[in-house]
Design a protein around this motif. Structure first.
Motif, mmCIF file in Angstrom:
data_model
loop_
_atom_site.group_PDB
_atom_site.id
_atom_site.type_symbol
_atom_site.label_atom_id
_atom_site.label_comp_id
_atom_site.label_asym_id
_atom_site.label_seq_id
_atom_site.Cartn_x
_atom_site.Cartn_y
_atom_site.Cartn_z
ATOM 1 N N ALA A 1 -10.298 60.746 2.127
ATOM 2 C CA ALA A 1 -10.150 62.012 2.859
ATOM 3 C C ALA A 1 -11.144 63.053 2.341
ATOM 4 C CB ALA A 1 -8.723 62.528 2.733
ATOM 5 N N TYR A 2 -11.330 63.090 1.013
ATOM 6 C CA TYR A 2 -12.268 64.071 0.457
ATOM 7 C C TYR A 2 -13.703 63.712 0.844
ATOM 8 C CZ TYR A 2 -13.891 67.841 -2.437
ATOM 9 O OH TYR A 2 -14.462 69.032 -2.839
ATOM 10 N N ALA A 3 -13.992 62.405 0.903
ATOM 11 C CA ALA A 3 -15.317 61.975 1.355
ATOM 12 C C ALA A 3 -15.563 62.430 2.800
ATOM 13 C CB ALA A 3 -15.451 60.459 1.247
ATOM 14 N N ALA A 4 -14.508 62.368 3.612
ATOM 15 C CA ALA A 4 -14.629 62.848 4.996
ATOM 16 C C ALA A 4 -14.910 64.351 5.015
ATOM 17 C CB ALA A 4 -13.357 62.528 5.780
ATOM 18 N N TRP A 5 -14.281 65.094 4.110
ATOM 19 C CA TRP A 5 -14.559 66.530 3.997
ATOM 20 C C TRP A 5 -16.019 66.765 3.604
ATOM 21 C CZ3 TRP A 5 -13.447 71.259 5.211
ATOM 22 C CH2 TRP A 5 -13.909 72.327 4.436
ATOM 23 N N GLN A 6 -16.509 65.985 2.632
ATOM 24 C CA GLN A 6 -17.909 66.133 2.218
ATOM 25 C C GLN A 6 -18.858 65.830 3.379
ATOM 26 O OE1 GLN A 6 -17.404 63.366 -1.041
ATOM 27 N NE2 GLN A 6 -17.674 64.987 -2.574
ATOM 28 N N ARG A 7 -18.553 64.782 4.152
ATOM 29 C CA ARG A 7 -19.400 64.460 5.308
ATOM 30 C C ARG A 7 -19.356 65.576 6.351
ATOM 31 N NH1 ARG A 7 -17.125 59.342 4.348
ATOM 32 N NH2 ARG A 7 -15.631 59.613 6.060
ATOM 33 N N THR B 1 -24.233 63.231 2.575
ATOM 34 C CA THR B 1 -24.360 61.807 2.907
ATOM 35 C C THR B 1 -24.544 61.005 1.627
ATOM 36 O OG1 THR B 1 -26.773 62.016 3.176
ATOM 37 C CG2 THR B 1 -25.403 62.302 5.161
ATOM 38 N N GLY B 2 -24.436 59.668 1.761
ATOM 39 C CA GLY B 2 -24.692 58.773 0.635
ATOM 40 C C GLY B 2 -23.799 59.051 -0.546
ATOM 41 N N ARG B 3 -24.373 59.075 -1.746
ATOM 42 C CA ARG B 3 -23.597 59.294 -2.968
ATOM 43 C C ARG B 3 -23.017 60.695 -3.046
ATOM 44 N NH1 ARG B 3 -27.017 56.359 -7.897
ATOM 45 N NH2 ARG B 3 -26.837 54.218 -7.109
ATOM 46 N N ASP B 4 -23.594 61.604 -2.301
ATOM 47 C CA ASP B 4 -23.049 62.966 -2.300
ATOM 48 C C ASP B 4 -21.751 63.072 -1.515
ATOM 49 O OD1 ASP B 4 -25.153 63.980 -3.829
ATOM 50 O OD2 ASP B 4 -26.393 64.328 -2.052
ATOM 51 N N ALA B 5 -21.401 61.996 -0.790
ATOM 52 C CA ALA B 5 -20.139 61.952 -0.047
ATOM 53 C C ALA B 5 -19.300 60.773 -0.547
ATOM 54 C CB ALA B 5 -20.399 61.829 1.449
ATOM 55 N N ASP B 6 -19.121 60.745 -1.880
ATOM 56 C CA ASP B 6 -18.395 59.626 -2.499
ATOM 57 C C ASP B 6 -16.908 59.892 -2.684
ATOM 58 O OD1 ASP B 6 -18.491 61.525 -4.495
ATOM 59 O OD2 ASP B 6 -19.479 60.246 -5.985
ATOM 60 N N GLY B 7 -16.440 61.077 -2.291
ATOM 61 C CA GLY B 7 -15.020 61.386 -2.430
ATOM 62 C C GLY B 7 -14.637 61.991 -3.761
ATOM 63 N N ILE B 8 -15.602 62.148 -4.673
ATOM 64 C CA ILE B 8 -15.343 62.797 -5.960
ATOM 65 C C ILE B 8 -15.695 64.276 -5.801
ATOM 66 C CG2 ILE B 8 -15.824 62.845 -8.424
ATOM 67 C CD1 ILE B 8 -14.544 60.236 -7.405
ATOM 68 N N PRO B 9 -14.745 65.179 -6.004
ATOM 69 C CA PRO B 9 -15.005 66.598 -5.752
ATOM 70 C C PRO B 9 -16.149 67.150 -6.596
ATOM 71 C CG PRO B 9 -12.666 66.205 -5.948
ATOM 72 C CD PRO B 9 -13.336 64.932 -6.370
ATOM 73 N N GLY B 10 -17.018 67.889 -5.948
ATOM 74 C CA GLY B 10 -18.070 68.648 -6.610
ATOM 75 C C GLY B 10 -17.787 70.127 -6.447
#
Length: 303
Positions: A266-272, A277-286
């Protein structure tokens, strides 16, 4: 996401807006919290009571009736323009409504048609019942309309919302017609003018925003999906999960306080959604993505 105001802050906000507030009995502790959560809150909902008579209306909204226990709202706005507080917390006023409407309220965007009843409104809205027969004939005195305006503005001001956070029951649940006798568009226009013309009263305490620790959250996110050893738990996880649920990215059934694989997805979907994209949308909060989520749903991020 916004935590409900404390009862003291709620009362202070109403009085700071110039309202005459009458406290009815144990209103601070009178609620339906045992039936489900109260909050996060996203808006204010206005109703009419289909009743006549001040005392009868206040008592009915406080105690409820067979099949629907009270409180039936947080406050009753009588024809004199007084606000009677009858409960605080979860109240039986909104019922099930449209999730698309809730998302529009959260985003403070124009409302879509309410054509579904799939979302618990009692959890997410402050509710006010207004003494009126709701037949389109019973008058709405100027003092009562002004009180509706002030109540709505007071809550919006306290939470930092605009007038689009105020809706009528008829805009939430299919088949409802309340409030009848004035339009919510006209009321939102009044609220907008009030919010734009008056600064917050000095000394009014701001509602506390939940705090999420980025390092603790990231640790929980990296550990739980792999299920290696003992999962790392962190109280802020539930705050973030609730925001993801409200954003429509996480199933409510997965709101369990553990940053598991569903929460990572779900967090990766938020990042997208933010364009990563790519590793920046891995689901680990930044930091940036978490601050964007917190800014939208009402929590503060510390590193």
């Amino acid at each position: 996401m916004a935590a409900p105001m404390s009862a003291d802050t709620f009362l202070a906000a109403l009085r700071a807006e110039g309202l005459t507030v009458i406290e009815e009995g144990n209103w601070r502790d009178h609620n339906r919290n045992h039936m489900g959560p109260w909050g996060p809150v996203h808006g204010v909902m206005i109703h009419h009571t289909v009743t006549k008579g001040h005392d009868h209306t206040v008592n009915l909204c406080r105690t409820g009736y067979s099949g629907l226990p009270g409180p039936l709202c947080h406050g009753v706005i009588c024809k004199q323009g007084h606000v009677h507080l009858v409960g605080y917390g979860r109240a039986n006023h909104a019922g099930l409504g449209d999730d698309d409407v809730l998302r529009a309220v959260i985003a403070e965007e124009p409302l879509p048609p309410d054509n579904e009843s799939n979302t618990d409104g009692n959890r997410h809205f402050y509710g006010f019942e207004c003494e009126n027969l709701g037949d389109g004939v019973d008058p709405w005195p100027a003092a009562q309309l002004e009180a509706i305006e002030k109540v709505s503005a007071a809550i919006c001001r306290a939470h930092g919302w605009n007038e689009r956070s105020v809706i009528g029951h008829l805009e939430w649940q299919p088949g409802k017609v309340d409030p009848r006798g004035f339009t919510m568009a006209s009321m939102r226009s009044r609220i907008s003018k009030r919010l734009g013309s008056k600064t917050p009263a000095p000394g009014l305490p701001a509602p506390k925003r939940p705090v999420v620790d980025l390092s603790e959250l990231a640790k929980a996110a990296r550990t739980n999906p792999a299920m290696k050893g003992t999962p790392v738990t962190y109280s802020g996880t539930r705050i973030v999960e609730a925001a993801l649920v409200d954003a429509g990215l996480l199933s409510k059934a997965r709101l369990d306080g553990h940053f598991g694989s569903d929460t990572v997805a779900a967090y990766a979907a938020w990042q997208r959604k933010l364009g990563y994209t790519g590793r920046d949308a891995d689901g680990i909060p930044g930091k940036t993505s978490l601050e964007r989520l917190g800014g939208k749903y009402g929590f503060r991020v510390v590193a």
